[in-house]
Motif scaffolding. Structure first.
Motif, PDB file in Angstrom:
ATOM      1  N   LYS A 787       0.832  -1.191   0.000  1.00  0.00           N
ATOM      2  CA  LYS A 787       0.000   0.000   0.000  1.00  0.00           C
ATOM      3  C   LYS A 787       0.874   1.250   0.000  1.00  0.00           C
ATOM      4  O   LYS A 787       1.820   1.357   0.757  1.00  0.00           O
ATOM      5  CB  LYS A 787      -0.909   0.022   1.235  1.00  0.00           C
ATOM      6  CG  LYS A 787      -1.933  -1.094   1.228  1.00  0.00           C
ATOM      7  CD  LYS A 787      -2.865  -0.970   2.407  1.00  0.00           C
ATOM      8  CE  LYS A 787      -3.900  -2.076   2.382  1.00  0.00           C
ATOM      9  NZ  LYS A 787      -4.850  -1.999   3.488  1.00  0.00           N
ATOM     10  N   ALA A 788       0.530   2.155  -0.871  1.00  0.00           N
ATOM     11  CA  ALA A 788       1.272   3.405  -0.938  1.00  0.00           C
ATOM     12  C   ALA A 788       0.479   4.496  -0.247  1.00  0.00           C
ATOM     13  O   ALA A 788      -0.735   4.555  -0.374  1.00  0.00           O
ATOM     14  CB  ALA A 788       1.526   3.798  -2.391  1.00  0.00           C
ATOM     15  N   TYR A 812      -7.661  -4.648  -4.541  1.00  0.00           N
ATOM     16  CA  TYR A 812      -8.433  -3.993  -5.602  1.00  0.00           C
ATOM     17  C   TYR A 812      -8.041  -4.585  -6.948  1.00  0.00           C
ATOM     18  O   TYR A 812      -6.915  -5.087  -7.118  1.00  0.00           O
ATOM     19  CB  TYR A 812      -8.167  -2.479  -5.620  1.00  0.00           C
ATOM     20  CG  TYR A 812      -8.796  -1.729  -4.477  1.00  0.00           C
ATOM     21  CD1 TYR A 812     -10.066  -1.178  -4.589  1.00  0.00           C
ATOM     22  CD2 TYR A 812      -8.118  -1.587  -3.273  1.00  0.00           C
ATOM     23  CE1 TYR A 812     -10.639  -0.490  -3.531  1.00  0.00           C
ATOM     24  CE2 TYR A 812      -8.687  -0.895  -2.210  1.00  0.00           C
ATOM     25  CZ  TYR A 812      -9.954  -0.357  -2.345  1.00  0.00           C
ATOM     26  OH  TYR A 812     -10.526   0.317  -1.306  1.00  0.00           O
ATOM     27  N   TYR A 813      -8.970  -4.533  -7.900  1.00  0.00           N
ATOM     28  CA  TYR A 813      -8.714  -4.999  -9.259  1.00  0.00           C
ATOM     29  C   TYR A 813      -8.943  -3.857 -10.243  1.00  0.00           C
ATOM     30  O   TYR A 813      -9.849  -3.029 -10.068  1.00  0.00           O
ATOM     31  CB  TYR A 813      -9.643  -6.151  -9.645  1.00  0.00           C
ATOM     32  CG  TYR A 813      -9.551  -7.368  -8.771  1.00  0.00           C
ATOM     33  CD1 TYR A 813      -8.339  -8.017  -8.559  1.00  0.00           C
ATOM     34  CD2 TYR A 813     -10.692  -7.889  -8.161  1.00  0.00           C
ATOM     35  CE1 TYR A 813      -8.259  -9.154  -7.759  1.00  0.00           C
ATOM     36  CE2 TYR A 813     -10.625  -9.011  -7.356  1.00  0.00           C
ATOM     37  CZ  TYR A 813      -9.404  -9.635  -7.160  1.00  0.00           C
ATOM     38  OH  TYR A 813      -9.331 -10.742  -6.362  1.00  0.00           O
ATOM     39  N   TYR A 814      -8.118  -3.836 -11.270  1.00  0.00           N
ATOM     40  CA  TYR A 814      -8.388  -3.018 -12.447  1.00  0.00           C
ATOM     41  C   TYR A 814      -9.101  -3.919 -13.446  1.00  0.00           C
ATOM     42  O   TYR A 814      -8.629  -5.022 -13.738  1.00  0.00           O
ATOM     43  CB  TYR A 814      -7.089  -2.480 -13.038  1.00  0.00           C
ATOM     44  CG  TYR A 814      -7.262  -1.827 -14.396  1.00  0.00           C
ATOM     45  CD1 TYR A 814      -7.703  -0.519 -14.518  1.00  0.00           C
ATOM     46  CD2 TYR A 814      -6.996  -2.546 -15.561  1.00  0.00           C
ATOM     47  CE1 TYR A 814      -7.859   0.070 -15.765  1.00  0.00           C
ATOM     48  CE2 TYR A 814      -7.147  -1.961 -16.814  1.00  0.00           C
ATOM     49  CZ  TYR A 814      -7.587  -0.648 -16.911  1.00  0.00           C
ATOM     50  OH  TYR A 814      -7.747  -0.074 -18.137  1.00  0.00           O
ATOM     51  N   ASP A 867      -5.717   3.761  -4.696  1.00  0.00           N
ATOM     52  CA  ASP A 867      -4.799   4.668  -5.399  1.00  0.00           C
ATOM     53  C   ASP A 867      -3.776   3.908  -6.238  1.00  0.00           C
ATOM     54  O   ASP A 867      -3.379   4.361  -7.313  1.00  0.00           O
ATOM     55  CB  ASP A 867      -4.088   5.579  -4.402  1.00  0.00           C
ATOM     56  CG  ASP A 867      -4.987   6.696  -3.907  1.00  0.00           C
ATOM     57  OD1 ASP A 867      -5.976   6.993  -4.597  1.00  0.00           O
ATOM     58  OD2 ASP A 867      -4.706   7.253  -2.844  1.00  0.00           O
ATOM     59  N   ASP A 868      -3.328   2.738  -5.744  1.00  0.00           N
ATOM     60  CA  ASP A 868      -2.407   1.929  -6.542  1.00  0.00           C
ATOM     61  C   ASP A 868      -3.082   1.483  -7.837  1.00  0.00           C
ATOM     62  O   ASP A 868      -2.486   1.525  -8.916  1.00  0.00           O
ATOM     63  CB  ASP A 868      -1.963   0.699  -5.744  1.00  0.00           C
ATOM     64  CG  ASP A 868      -1.034   1.074  -4.598  1.00  0.00           C
ATOM     65  OD1 ASP A 868      -0.343   2.090  -4.724  1.00  0.00           O
ATOM     66  OD2 ASP A 868      -1.029   0.356  -3.586  1.00  0.00           O
ATOM     67  N   ALA A 869      -4.339   1.038  -7.706  1.00  0.00           N
ATOM     68  CA  ALA A 869      -5.090   0.614  -8.894  1.00  0.00           C
ATOM     69  C   ALA A 869      -5.331   1.803  -9.826  1.00  0.00           C
ATOM     70  O   ALA A 869      -5.270   1.669 -11.054  1.00  0.00           O
ATOM     71  CB  ALA A 869      -6.418  -0.022  -8.480  1.00  0.00           C
ATOM     72  N   LYS A 870      -5.581   2.968  -9.236  1.00  0.00           N
ATOM     73  CA  LYS A 870      -5.814   4.165 -10.048  1.00  0.00           C
ATOM     74  C   LYS A 870      -4.552   4.568 -10.799  1.00  0.00           C
ATOM     75  O   LYS A 870      -4.604   4.963 -11.966  1.00  0.00           O
ATOM     76  CB  LYS A 870      -6.294   5.310  -9.155  1.00  0.00           C
ATOM     77  CG  LYS A 870      -6.697   6.558  -9.923  1.00  0.00           C
ATOM     78  CD  LYS A 870      -7.231   7.627  -8.989  1.00  0.00           C
ATOM     79  CE  LYS A 870      -7.617   8.879  -9.770  1.00  0.00           C
ATOM     80  NZ  LYS A 870      -8.098   9.955  -8.850  1.00  0.00           N
ATOM     81  N   THR A 871      -3.389   4.462 -10.119  1.00  0.00           N
ATOM     82  CA  THR A 871      -2.118   4.773 -10.786  1.00  0.00           C
ATOM     83  C   THR A 871      -1.882   3.821 -11.958  1.00  0.00           C
ATOM     84  O   THR A 871      -1.447   4.235 -13.044  1.00  0.00           O
ATOM     85  CB  THR A 871      -0.960   4.657  -9.784  1.00  0.00           C
ATOM     86  OG1 THR A 871      -1.180   5.587  -8.714  1.00  0.00           O
ATOM     87  CG2 THR A 871       0.377   4.963 -10.449  1.00  0.00           C
ATOM     88  N   ILE A 895     -12.333   0.393 -11.673  1.00  0.00           N
ATOM     89  CA  ILE A 895     -11.618  -0.182 -10.535  1.00  0.00           C
ATOM     90  C   ILE A 895     -12.647  -0.701  -9.542  1.00  0.00           C
ATOM     91  O   ILE A 895     -13.696  -0.072  -9.352  1.00  0.00           O
ATOM     92  CB  ILE A 895     -10.705   0.871  -9.876  1.00  0.00           C
ATOM     93  CG1 ILE A 895      -9.671   1.367 -10.879  1.00  0.00           C
ATOM     94  CG2 ILE A 895     -10.005   0.313  -8.630  1.00  0.00           C
ATOM     95  CD1 ILE A 895      -8.917   2.600 -10.419  1.00  0.00           C
ATOM     96  N   ILE A 896     -12.344  -1.808  -8.906  1.00  0.00           N
ATOM     97  CA  ILE A 896     -13.316  -2.406  -7.989  1.00  0.00           C
ATOM     98  C   ILE A 896     -12.578  -3.134  -6.866  1.00  0.00           C
ATOM     99  O   ILE A 896     -11.501  -3.705  -7.079  1.00  0.00           O
ATOM    100  CB  ILE A 896     -14.252  -3.383  -8.756  1.00  0.00           C
ATOM    101  CG1 ILE A 896     -15.394  -3.871  -7.871  1.00  0.00           C
ATOM    102  CG2 ILE A 896     -13.473  -4.559  -9.336  1.00  0.00           C
ATOM    103  CD1 ILE A 896     -16.478  -4.627  -8.645  1.00  0.00           C
ATOM    104  N   SER A 897     -13.157  -3.073  -5.691  1.00  0.00           N
ATOM    105  CA  SER A 897     -12.581  -3.814  -4.567  1.00  0.00           C
ATOM    106  C   SER A 897     -12.926  -5.295  -4.708  1.00  0.00           C
ATOM    107  O   SER A 897     -13.884  -5.670  -5.401  1.00  0.00           O
ATOM    108  CB  SER A 897     -13.128  -3.284  -3.242  1.00  0.00           C
ATOM    109  OG  SER A 897     -14.512  -3.579  -3.121  1.00  0.00           O
TER     110      SER A 897
END
Length: 921
Positions: A787-788, A812-814, A867-871, A895-897
């Motif tokens: 986690k960032a 999370y998944y992209y 945020d990692d998935a968003k990046t 993006i989805i948990s």
């Protein structure tokens, strides 16, 4: 002798009574039986049933709240049928009594003359019980069975049409009324009701001229007094709609002079004043005439309508500031008419949207409108759409506000920053009155009213749950979905205020997101934590400042495009583009901005449009924008070419999977020779390279890889991957040189399309060109990307809608959603694997497939934070055009948990999540 006479009289009376009883009790077709059945049917059943119907219609009319802002319905009827919500009335004693009487006639008096009327009674009773399907059948049967009885036939057709309109079957009702209009042309009496029904279908069809003609005929056909007044008012409304103001004025005056109900009288008076002012052209006097109505005590409950009409006159004159002022007064004085309040909210929202270009203010008022107007209001769905779209703008304004605040702190001298940060972390706000704060808290859903007496009948307001519920609903209607925060009345805040609200709004006692966002009160973290949060977000280095600037650039650019493409507001789009150019003259969106300025100024400023057109053609001659300017059909041809190229690539990939490597090499050469600049050229070259690696020595493979680096230096998908391959080959060059064929470890039994894994101990094999995991010596659970911490970004409250939640997850998944289950996604998943290995070499990213009946999901994970998935999404989304070998209109990403993903079990649930994602992320 006297005794004989008495006995004879007794015998005669006995025979007569017996005959009567026999006639009444015997269900047979005789003259006596028919006469007796007619007598009892008419007075015992038909008459009494009609009296009940008249009384019920009066009760319905008295309890019906007319909406004078729309054309009134010709008849006051029960609720229309809604296939999802309507429930026919199971028990209505009065209507059940009519049904009982009608059935007695049909069962015991069928030889009389009132069978047709008994069927009409059955139809009308079912109509008022909202059993419109049954009513339609009864009226249809009556019309078909008794066509020669003109009175019953006309009634049956009339009420059948009314029943069909209640069901929403207007086209079928129109056909019935066509037949009815032909039938009543020969009638001299009983024409008023069917003519009014014909007028109603015309009103629904927006055929005002025809409706006016039918209503005038109905008024000439001697309707009842109440009907005459109502239809006259409708005539006035229709004439006003047709802009026939003299005739509208004539009918409004007739209503005023009649014995109309007070509310109808008031509205007729109001409209008469409005039309007089409008027709006279007097600009000073018309508002005064309307405002004079406020002095009459009888009009106390109608002040909102008076202010609304005053606002309408100002709006018609183009004085939008005064119009907005009086619309707000209308809202403030609305005591019982929620519909009127909703209309005033809507007018203010539209003024903010169209004239003041205050889109955030419009968003707040559209929100209140949606909470106040009924869903049956014409255009309600459009209001919801505007409301949702404006959230898009609001989010981007908030991004700009947040980044501007942080940058302003960064520009301060170092010794002044702590004081500013402390002020933001611990703002000085005026204390809110205790009673108001408490009331606000108790208005919120989920607030725990721990009082000794929770009885609904309690005289103490805050102990009365019903009163609290009503108060909260009233608050929501007036203010919309306002959050519990300082200065909650303000819809537009300064950047400092917004920053304070963002920081304070979302923490529980431990600094975590509350499980229930509606649970109050919510406490904020200590000042020290907030200071650290803001300090970490301040862009003090050039790198952080560049990231902050890019967020502002992207927000402005997205807003300008939204104004242009979604809101069709070129003037506002031009202003935003100009702000962006003034603040960031050398940003990375210049080609798109110049093209946007060219489009928006075509009508606003042709010379300016021409200037930006030349800038695009000169400075970005090879861009899609330049090609589109030179050839407007370029985009269409480009789409057709992309479909062709995608097919070519998919065909070649099929050959690669079948291990026909020589055919792959040959076909790639043909494709690149015919179309060397196609947008998938790097991927074609890569497919050829690994096919060569499957058939020849490593030297040939590295040569092809080097060609790719040289030929496509700007490629961001294949070139990073090729560089990684070359580095790996150079690291193990001796092992590769010993092989006759460079790439030999092709194992079809291994799961394909998995990204690389990097466990503790790795059995060294060649992973080049493989979409499969490198094997480890022991099974290791798939790790999650660490986690960032994103500095400065406030945690948002948890939102729950249906089965979905924004609660923080550990995974999370992209996801790429493809809306066609028939498409083969092998090549697309191969492309995702290429992106992952080229850009996320040291992360354990897997991409897998989930299928529904008509949809497919490619999901990539695991990511430790949103945020990692968003990046990751920000990196891959610009490459999706090259990665996905399917038409662009068939896929979208989100993006989805993990928790939400596991609930996706069907297309319907997926659609609900996409709506949830759009509204909350």
């Amino acid at each position: 002798m006297e005794n004989y006479a008495i006995n004879s009289l007794k015998i005669t009376l006995f025979i007569f009574c017996s005959s009567i009883l026999y006639a009444c009790s015997s269900h047979k077709d005789t003259a006596g039986s028919r006469a007796m059945q007619n007598l009892t049917s008419r007075y015992n059943y038909i008459y009494n049933s009609n009296v009940i119907l008249i009384e019920h219609q009066q009760e319905l009319t008295e309890g019906y709240a007319d909406n004078y802002d729309e054309i009134l319905p010709v008849y006051v009827s029960p609720e229309k049928y809604d296939i999802f919500n309507s429930q026919p009335s199971e028990s209505m004693p009065a209507m059940d009594e009519i049904i009982k009487k009608a059935r007695v006639i049909l069962l015991e008096k069928s030889y009389g003359n009132y069978v047709d009327e008994s069927y009409l009674l059955l139809g009308k009773a079912n109509f008022y019980k909202q059993n419109y399907f049954n009513a339609t059948e009864y009226f249809d049967y009556t019309a078909k069975t008794f066509p020669n009885n003109k009175k019953s036939y006309v009634q049956a057709l009339d009420w059948k049409a009314r029943s069909l309109m209640q069901l929403g079957k207007y086209s079928e009702a129109a056909l019935v009324l066509d037949t009815l209009s032909i039938t009543i042309s020969d009638l001299k009496n009983n024409k008023a009701d069917p003519l009014a029904t014909i007028a109603q279908i015309y009103i629904h069809q927006r055929m005002a001229t025809e409706a006016i003609g039918a209503l005038k005929e109905a008024l000439n056909a001697n309707p009842t007094g109440a009907e005459r007044i109502r239809w006259t008012y409708i005539l006035a409304q229709l004439s006003e709609q047709q802009e026939n103001y003299p005739e509208a004025l004539f009918y409004y005056r007739k209503v005023e002079k009649s014995n109309a109900p007070f509310e109808m009288y008031f509205n007729a008076n109001l409209n008469r004043i409005k039309l007089n002012a409008f027709m006279s052209g007097v600009k000073i006097n018309k508002q005064d005439q309307l405002l004079a109505l406020l002095k009459d005590d009888k009009n106390e409950d109608y002040h909102d309508q008076v202010y609304y009409q005053v606002a309408e006159t100002y709006a018609r004159d183009g004085d939008y500031d005064q119009a907005k002022k009086y619309y707000k007064l209308s809202v403030r004085n609305s005591t019982k008419n929620a519909y009127q309040k909703g209309l005033s909210y809507l007018k203010i929202a539209d003024l903010n949207f169209k004239h003041f270009r205050d889109y955030r203010g419009a968003k707040a008022y559209y929100d209140s409108t949606a909470n106040t107007l009924p869903r049956t209001y014409p255009g309600y769905e459009l209001i919801l759409k505007k409301n949702q779209n404006l959230q898009y703008l609001t989010d981007r304004y908030e991004v700009i506000s947040w980044e501007d605040t942080l940058q302003s702190i960064a520009k301060l001298p170092e010794q002044e920053r702590p004081a500013k940060i402390n002020l933001l972390a611990n703002p000085i706000v005026e204390p809110v009155k205790t009673t108001e704060t408490y009331a606000m808290n108790t208005f919120q859903p989920g607030y725990d009213n721990r009082t000794k007496n929770t009885n609904a009948s309690s005289s103490f307001y805050f102990a009365n749950s019903n009163a609290l519920s009503t108060g909260f609903n009233d608050f929501k209607k007036k203010w919309g979905n306002r959050k519990l925060e300082s200065n909650w009345r303000q819809s537009i805040r300064s950047s400092a205020q917004e920053t304070i609200q963002d920081i304070n709004k979302s923490y529980s006692n431990n600094g975590k997101v509350a499980a229930n966002p509606d649970s109050l009160p919510v406490t904020v973290p200590d000042t020290e934590s907030k200071v650290k949060l803001i300090t970490a977000a301040v862009p003090l280095t050039p790198e952080l400042l560049a990231i902050s600037d890019q967020k502002i650039i992207d927000a402005y650019h997205e807003m300008a495009n939204f104004y242009l493409q979604e809101l069709n507001d070129p003037k506002e789009a031009d202003e935003i583009y100009q702000i962006l150019l003034d603040r960031f003259p050398n940003n990375n969106r210049l080609a798109s901005i110049y093209y946007g300025m060219y489009l928006v100024n075509k009508t606003l400023d042709p010379a300016k449009s021409e200037m930006f057109k030349n800038k695009v053609l000169k400075e970005y001659a090879s861009s899609t924008y330049a090609k589109t300017i030179l050839d407007p059909s370029f985009s269409l041809r480009q789409s057709e070419m992309e479909v062709t190229v995608n097919k070519q690539y998919n065909d070649l990939f099929d050959l690669y999977e079948k291990k026909d490597f020589n055919a792959v090499i040959q076909r790639v050469d043909e494709v690149l020779k015919a179309n060397p600049e196609n947008y998938l050229a790097p991927q074609f070259a890569y497919l050829k390279a690994i096919a060569i690696g499957r058939t020849s020595h490593v030297d040939n493979l590295t040569t092809e890889f080097e060609k790719i680096n040289t030929s496509f230096p700007d490629d961001k998908l294949i070139v990073p991957l090729v560089k990684e391959h070359l580095a790996y080959i150079n690291q193990h060059l001796e092992e590769f040189k010993k092989r006759q064929i460079a790439l030999i470890d092709f194992d079809p039994n291994e799961p394909k399309f998995f990204g690389q894994q990097f466990p503790v101990t790795v059995a060294v094999k060649n992973p080049v060109a493989e979409n499969k995991p490198v094997k480890s010596e022991k099974n290791i659970e798939t790790p999650v990307i660490p986690k960032a911490v994103t500095p400065g970004k406030p945690v948002v409250p948890v939102k729950v809608v249906g089965i979905f939640s924004t609660a923080i997850s550990s995974i999370y998944y992209y996801v790429v959603h493809v809306a066609d289950a028939s498409l083969t996604l092998s090549s697309s998943r191969f492309g995702i694997g290429q992106f992952n290995r080229g850009n996320y070499t040291e992360n354990n990213l897997r991409h897998q497939l989930k299928e529904f009946d008509n949809d497919q999901l490619i999901f990539v994970g695991n990511f430790g934070t949103f945020d990692d998935a968003k990046t990751y999404a920000e990196g891959i989304n610009p490459q999706l055009k090259q990665i996905m070998k399917v038409p662009a209109n068939l896929y979208k990403s989100f993006i989805i948990s993990k928790e939400n993903f596991e609930k996706l079990s069907s297309k319907d649930i997926l659609d609900k999540y996409l709506e949830f994602y759009k509204n909350n992320y």
